[in-house]
Write a protein that holds these residues in place. Structure first.
Motif, short mmCIF file in Angstrom:
data_model
loop_
_atom_site.label_atom_id
_atom_site.label_comp_id
_atom_site.label_asym_id
_atom_site.label_seq_id
_atom_site.Cartn_x
_atom_site.Cartn_y
_atom_site.Cartn_z
N ILE A 17 0.89 -1.17 0.00
CA ILE A 17 0.00 0.00 0.00
C ILE A 17 0.92 1.22 0.00
O ILE A 17 1.86 1.28 0.80
CB ILE A 17 -0.91 0.02 1.25
CG1 ILE A 17 -1.91 -1.13 1.19
CG2 ILE A 17 -1.62 1.36 1.40
CD1 ILE A 17 -2.81 -1.25 2.41
N ASP A 33 0.23 10.56 8.08
CA ASP A 33 -1.12 10.03 8.30
C ASP A 33 -2.02 10.48 7.15
O ASP A 33 -1.97 11.65 6.74
CB ASP A 33 -1.66 10.55 9.65
CG ASP A 33 -2.89 9.79 10.10
OD1 ASP A 33 -3.89 9.74 9.33
OD2 ASP A 33 -2.88 9.25 11.21
N SER A 35 -5.11 10.93 7.15
CA SER A 35 -6.04 11.96 7.64
C SER A 35 -5.24 12.95 8.48
O SER A 35 -5.10 12.76 9.69
CB SER A 35 -7.14 11.34 8.50
OG SER A 35 -7.79 10.32 7.79
P1 5GP Z 1 -5.43 5.30 15.59
O1 5GP Z 1 -6.83 5.81 15.53
O2 5GP Z 1 -5.40 3.78 15.51
O3 5GP Z 1 -4.62 5.83 16.73
O4 5GP Z 1 -4.72 5.86 14.30
C1 5GP Z 1 -4.73 5.24 13.08
C2 5GP Z 1 -4.34 6.27 12.07
O5 5GP Z 1 -3.99 5.61 10.86
C3 5GP Z 1 -5.48 7.24 11.73
O6 5GP Z 1 -5.08 8.55 12.09
C4 5GP Z 1 -5.67 7.06 10.23
O7 5GP Z 1 -5.89 8.27 9.55
C5 5GP Z 1 -4.37 6.42 9.79
N1 5GP Z 1 -4.49 5.55 8.63
C6 5GP Z 1 -5.40 4.55 8.47
N2 5GP Z 1 -5.22 3.94 7.28
C7 5GP Z 1 -4.17 4.57 6.68
C8 5GP Z 1 -3.52 4.39 5.43
O8 5GP Z 1 -3.84 3.52 4.62
N3 5GP Z 1 -2.48 5.22 5.15
C9 5GP Z 1 -2.07 6.19 6.03
N4 5GP Z 1 -1.04 6.95 5.66
N5 5GP Z 1 -2.67 6.38 7.22
C10 5GP Z 1 -3.71 5.58 7.54
#
Ligand code: 5GP
Ligand code: ZN
Length: 139
Positions: A17, A33, A35
Protein backbone atom coordinates in the motif's frame (compact mmCIF):
# COMPACT_ATOMS: atom_id res chain seq x y z
CA UNK A 1 9.96 -9.67 9.65
CA UNK A 2 6.83 -10.35 11.70
CA UNK A 3 3.83 -9.42 9.61
CA UNK A 4 0.11 -9.78 10.07
CA UNK A 5 -1.89 -10.79 7.03
CA UNK A 6 -4.77 -8.37 7.37
CA UNK A 7 -2.81 -5.48 8.83
CA UNK A 8 -2.86 -2.28 6.79
CA UNK A 9 0.39 -0.98 8.34
CA UNK A 10 2.22 -4.26 7.61
CA UNK A 11 1.12 -3.76 4.00
CA UNK A 12 2.48 -0.20 4.09
CA UNK A 13 5.84 -1.45 5.45
CA UNK A 14 5.95 -4.09 2.69
CA UNK A 15 5.19 -1.43 0.06
CA UNK A 16 1.94 -3.14 -0.97
CA UNK A 17 0.00 0.00 0.00
CA UNK A 18 1.61 3.33 -0.99
CA UNK A 19 2.52 5.85 1.71
CA UNK A 20 4.27 9.21 1.98
CA UNK A 21 7.53 8.21 3.69
CA UNK A 22 9.04 10.48 6.32
CA UNK A 23 11.75 8.18 7.69
CA UNK A 24 12.93 4.58 7.42
CA UNK A 25 15.60 2.37 8.92
CA UNK A 26 15.98 -1.34 9.63
CA UNK A 27 13.42 -1.40 12.44
CA UNK A 28 11.23 1.69 12.12
CA UNK A 29 9.06 3.29 9.43
CA UNK A 30 7.44 6.74 9.59
CA UNK A 31 4.88 8.11 7.14
CA UNK A 32 2.30 10.87 6.86
CA UNK A 33 -1.12 10.03 8.30
CA UNK A 34 -3.68 9.85 5.50
CA UNK A 35 -6.04 11.96 7.64
CA UNK A 36 -3.87 14.95 8.51
CA UNK A 37 -5.02 16.42 11.83
CA UNK A 38 -2.43 19.16 11.43
CA UNK A 39 0.17 19.78 8.72
CA UNK A 40 2.85 17.10 8.93
CA UNK A 41 0.86 14.65 11.12
CA UNK A 42 3.10 11.58 11.08
CA UNK A 43 2.84 7.99 12.27
CA UNK A 44 5.94 6.20 13.59
CA UNK A 45 5.67 2.40 13.59
CA UNK A 46 7.87 -0.63 14.21
CA UNK A 47 8.35 -2.71 11.06
CA UNK A 48 7.66 -5.85 13.06
CA UNK A 49 3.98 -6.24 13.79
CA UNK A 50 2.88 -5.72 17.38
CA UNK A 51 -0.72 -4.93 18.29
CA UNK A 52 -0.19 -2.11 20.75
CA UNK A 53 1.85 -1.07 23.79
CA UNK A 54 0.57 -3.95 25.92
CA UNK A 55 2.09 -6.50 23.54
CA UNK A 56 5.37 -4.70 22.92
CA UNK A 57 8.63 -5.93 24.43
CA UNK A 58 11.32 -3.67 25.88
CA UNK A 59 13.70 -3.99 22.95
CA UNK A 60 11.13 -3.04 20.33
CA UNK A 61 9.83 -0.14 22.45
CA UNK A 62 13.39 1.12 22.92
CA UNK A 63 14.07 1.06 19.17
CA UNK A 64 10.77 2.72 18.32
CA UNK A 65 10.87 5.54 20.87
CA UNK A 66 14.56 6.17 20.24
CA UNK A 67 13.70 7.39 16.72
CA UNK A 68 11.00 9.84 17.82
CA UNK A 69 13.24 12.84 18.70
CA UNK A 70 14.99 12.64 15.32
CA UNK A 71 11.69 12.49 13.42
CA UNK A 72 10.13 15.26 15.56
CA UNK A 73 13.11 17.48 14.76
CA UNK A 74 12.83 16.69 11.04
CA UNK A 75 9.17 17.78 11.14
CA UNK A 76 10.14 20.91 13.08
CA UNK A 77 12.69 21.83 10.46
CA UNK A 78 10.35 21.09 7.53
CA UNK A 79 7.10 22.66 8.68
CA UNK A 80 8.17 25.14 11.39
CA UNK A 81 5.47 24.22 13.90
CA UNK A 82 5.58 26.01 17.25
CA UNK A 83 5.16 22.74 19.17
CA UNK A 84 4.34 19.04 18.83
CA UNK A 85 2.05 16.57 20.59
CA UNK A 86 3.05 12.92 20.75
CA UNK A 87 0.19 10.50 21.19
CA UNK A 88 -0.29 6.73 21.26
CA UNK A 89 -3.76 5.11 21.36
CA UNK A 90 -4.08 1.58 22.76
CA UNK A 91 -7.26 -0.48 22.35
CA UNK A 92 -10.59 0.67 21.01
CA UNK A 93 -11.58 2.43 24.24
CA UNK A 94 -8.59 4.74 23.80
CA UNK A 95 -9.30 5.41 20.13
CA UNK A 96 -7.05 2.82 18.51
CA UNK A 97 -8.44 2.01 15.07
CA UNK A 98 -5.41 0.34 13.44
CA UNK A 99 -4.11 -2.55 15.52
CA UNK A 100 -0.41 -2.22 14.66
CA UNK A 101 1.43 -0.10 17.25
CA UNK A 102 1.90 3.50 16.13
CA UNK A 103 2.92 6.82 17.62
CA UNK A 104 1.20 9.95 16.35
CA UNK A 105 3.44 12.99 15.92
CA UNK A 106 1.13 15.99 15.65
CA UNK A 107 2.92 19.25 14.90
CA UNK A 108 1.18 22.23 16.52
CA UNK A 109 0.82 25.70 15.10
CA UNK A 110 -1.82 27.57 17.10
CA UNK A 111 -5.04 27.16 19.09
CA UNK A 112 -7.10 26.62 15.94
CA UNK A 113 -4.83 24.16 14.13
CA UNK A 114 -7.22 21.22 14.55
CA UNK A 115 -5.89 19.44 17.64
CA UNK A 116 -6.82 20.20 21.21
CA UNK A 117 -6.47 17.59 23.97
CA UNK A 118 -9.52 17.69 26.24
CA UNK A 119 -7.56 17.62 29.51
CA UNK A 120 -10.07 17.71 32.36
CA UNK A 121 -8.52 17.19 35.79
CA UNK A 122 -10.13 15.53 38.83
CA UNK A 123 -7.78 16.34 41.71
CA UNK A 124 -10.42 15.80 44.39
CA UNK A 125 -11.59 12.44 43.12
CA UNK A 126 -8.52 10.22 43.44
CA UNK A 127 -6.25 9.47 46.38
CA UNK A 128 -2.69 9.24 45.10
CA UNK A 129 -1.25 7.32 48.07
CA UNK A 130 -4.07 4.80 47.85
CA UNK A 131 -3.56 4.42 44.10
CA UNK A 132 0.20 4.00 44.27
CA UNK A 133 -0.18 1.17 46.78
CA UNK A 134 -2.66 -0.51 44.41
CA UNK A 135 -0.54 -0.40 41.26
CA UNK A 136 1.24 -3.65 40.50
CA UNK A 137 4.94 -3.15 39.92
CA UNK A 138 5.81 -6.83 39.65
CA UNK A 139 7.43 -6.38 36.28
P1 5GP B 1 -5.43 5.30 15.59
O1 5GP B 1 -6.83 5.81 15.53
O2 5GP B 1 -5.40 3.78 15.51
O3 5GP B 1 -4.62 5.83 16.73
O4 5GP B 1 -4.72 5.86 14.30
C1 5GP B 1 -4.73 5.24 13.08
C2 5GP B 1 -4.34 6.27 12.07
O5 5GP B 1 -3.99 5.61 10.86
C3 5GP B 1 -5.48 7.24 11.73
O6 5GP B 1 -5.08 8.55 12.09
C4 5GP B 1 -5.67 7.06 10.23
O7 5GP B 1 -5.89 8.27 9.55
C5 5GP B 1 -4.37 6.42 9.79
N1 5GP B 1 -4.49 5.55 8.63
C6 5GP B 1 -5.40 4.55 8.47
N2 5GP B 1 -5.22 3.94 7.28
C7 5GP B 1 -4.17 4.57 6.68
C8 5GP B 1 -3.52 4.39 5.43
O8 5GP B 1 -3.84 3.52 4.62
N3 5GP B 1 -2.48 5.22 5.15
C9 5GP B 1 -2.07 6.19 6.03
N4 5GP B 1 -1.04 6.95 5.66
N5 5GP B 1 -2.67 6.38 7.22
C10 5GP B 1 -3.71 5.58 7.54
ZN1 ZN C 1 0.98 -4.93 11.26
Amino acid sequence: METHEDCIFCKIVAGDIPSAKVYEDEDVYAFLDISQVTKGHTLVIPKNHTKNIYETDDALAAKLFARVPKIANALKESFQPTGINILNNNEEAAGQSVFHLHIHLIPRYDETDGFKPNWITHEDKYDLADMSSTISTNL
